[in-house]
Design a protein around this motif. Sequence first.
Motif, PDB file in Angstrom:
ATOM      1  N   ARG A 124      -7.195  -4.979 -10.785  1.00  0.00           N
ATOM      2  CA  ARG A 124      -8.497  -5.631 -10.594  1.00  0.00           C
ATOM      3  C   ARG A 124      -8.501  -7.042 -11.189  1.00  0.00           C
ATOM      4  N   GLY A 125      -9.297  -7.914 -10.551  1.00  0.00           N
ATOM      5  CA  GLY A 125      -9.422  -9.275 -11.063  1.00  0.00           C
ATOM      6  C   GLY A 125      -9.966  -9.299 -12.472  1.00  0.00           C
ATOM      7  N   SER A 126     -10.968  -8.436 -12.698  1.00  0.00           N
ATOM      8  CA  SER A 126     -11.612  -8.433 -14.017  1.00  0.00           C
ATOM      9  C   SER A 126     -10.691  -7.878 -15.104  1.00  0.00           C
TER      10      SER A 126
ATOM     11  N   GLN B 297      -8.098 -11.375 -15.719  1.00  0.00           N
ATOM     12  CA  GLN B 297      -8.600 -11.751 -17.046  1.00  0.00           C
ATOM     13  C   GLN B 297      -7.484 -11.734 -18.087  1.00  0.00           C
TER      14      GLN B 297
ATOM     15  N   PHE C 163      -5.237 -20.392  -8.693  1.00  0.00           N
ATOM     16  CA  PHE C 163      -6.218 -19.433  -8.156  1.00  0.00           C
ATOM     17  C   PHE C 163      -6.701 -19.885  -6.786  1.00  0.00           C
TER      18      PHE C 163
ATOM     19  N   GLY D 154      -9.807 -18.392  -4.160  1.00  0.00           N
ATOM     20  CA  GLY D 154     -10.823 -17.358  -3.973  1.00  0.00           C
ATOM     21  C   GLY D 154     -12.190 -17.994  -3.833  1.00  0.00           C
ATOM     22  N   SER D 155     -13.217 -17.227  -4.154  1.00  0.00           N
ATOM     23  CA  SER D 155     -14.585 -17.696  -3.957  1.00  0.00           C
ATOM     24  C   SER D 155     -14.983 -18.708  -5.034  1.00  0.00           C
TER      25      SER D 155
ATOM     26  N   THR E 103     -16.053 -16.980  -8.446  1.00  0.00           N
ATOM     27  CA  THR E 103     -14.945 -16.561  -9.308  1.00  0.00           C
ATOM     28  C   THR E 103     -14.168 -17.788  -9.782  1.00  0.00           C
TER      29      THR E 103
ATOM     30  N   LYS F 120     -15.536 -19.302 -12.877  1.00  0.00           N
ATOM     31  CA  LYS F 120     -15.234 -18.495 -14.077  1.00  0.00           C
ATOM     32  C   LYS F 120     -13.779 -18.688 -14.504  1.00  0.00           C
ATOM     33  N   VAL F 121     -12.893 -18.696 -13.519  1.00  0.00           N
ATOM     34  CA  VAL F 121     -11.459 -18.840 -13.813  1.00  0.00           C
ATOM     35  C   VAL F 121     -11.194 -20.222 -14.429  1.00  0.00           C
TER      36      VAL F 121
END
Length: 476
Positions: free
Chosen positions: A202-204, A208, A221, A223-224, A227, A230-231
Amino acid sequence: MKQNYINGAWVDGVSASANINPSDTSDIIGYYAQADAQQAGLAIAAAAAAAPAWALSNIQLRADALDKIGSEILARKEELGTLLSREEGKTRPEGIGEAARAGAIFKFFAQECLRLRGDKLASVRPNLDVEISREPVGVVGIIAPWNFPIAIPAWKIAPALAYGNCVLFKPAELVPGSAWALADIISRAGLPPGVFNLVMGRGSVVGQAFLGDRRVNAISFTGSAATGAKVAQAAIARMAKVQIEMGGKNPLVVLNDADLAGAVNCAVQGSFYSTGQRCTASSRLIVETGIYPAFVAAVREKLAALNIGDALAAGTDIGPVVDASQLEQDLGYIQIGRDEGATLAFGGERLQRATDGYYLRPALFTDCSNDMRISREEIFGPVACVIPADNYEHALALANDSEFGLSSGICTSSLKHATHFKRAAQAGMVMVNVPTAGVDYHVPFGGSKGSSYGAREQGSYAAEFFTTVKTAYCGV
Ligand code: NAD
């Protein structure tokens, strides 16, 4: 169960996740290992241990390994493309094309190993030369999205390895099959243990773990936007190098003087193929009023002729949406568009087929304004908005009025407008009389504004992210 690949060995995860075919939800492609944070830590330790020797490894060895990987992908492109289309839902020809692209990327970076250049300058001080060279960054954490399950990992992993970095690869949860197949090919290329690691999970959890560990020197990275933000914050908080590729709300401007058939092809191809699940999809069709009625009629006619069905079936033009939650998001936005007062001129309804899958008829909204949510937010499905424009200047202003800036297109026969648009479009990639989606594998890929953060991907520009510059003096 397909295992993770850590420190040169295949290892079980702490659990397993089912990979489900979106064209037929009764078809389980396989079960794939899921790592926890501790297992991600083992992969990080392995990569960190392998990094010093790999940084100094012979470039011929790297070139040979990448070339071998590229050759095997190309030789197996039909099988890999079929697996890709089975797990992601793009059509089989699209899947095979993506696999071929991944192979070509590895072949390209095999050669790039031999082309990394430095500089030598005279110093302003006497009896000194200055040498500028590029070195690997170290350990790179690669976090990938589901919509290009093999090409995006390839365009991150290949340059990372070419320039002497160790790789931690975390694929998206929805598409472990292509990632595993790629890792299997890489595992047989003769790389030392720890240089390449596949960590599914999982990403989380796994993502993480990469972000929180100082031994991971850089994060690449895709993605959206949510996310990505956050990254980026997590990476910057500990001063890790970071490259973020996110979404788009890409405009395709159609001027009165455009070739109608060409513009319609660009729109239908760019907006709806690959089920509209491309970061470069043309989700805003900005059309000058003189050509607007003919354009909308021709797009509707073309959409009506498309075959929406099983991604693996011959003759399918558009496969299913990737999963239930993306379908729910697409249908939610279609309702939002109606509520906002846009006209649903075509499609937008869920379709039943012989198998239980996430089929959606492409949706075309007309009479949209650029302020509507459907014109501003990335839907990431087969949904496009047609927005009227009074003239070229108005169309350009609408095209640029977006938080995003990935790809921007125009269909016109005016050299003046095409030339001006290339300069004035606020986007990383500009397309004249071609769809907004579709970039060669050897040229830079990336956006401006809210679409990208950090150095470009692909081509020789990838060295910007995957290397760091050293300035060295030597007194004579
Ligand atoms: P996503 O942001 O949901 O997930 C992307 C990756 O991040 C996945 O591997 C996921 O597991 C991981 N992740 C999730 N939460 C995380 C966290 N807290 N920490 C670390 N990693 C985490 O995106 P997605 O749905 O897989 O992909 C679709 C998006 O990708 C769209 O917005 C699309 O526009 C974008 N995209 C951009 C490009 C580009 O190059 N600009 C290319 C393809 C797709």
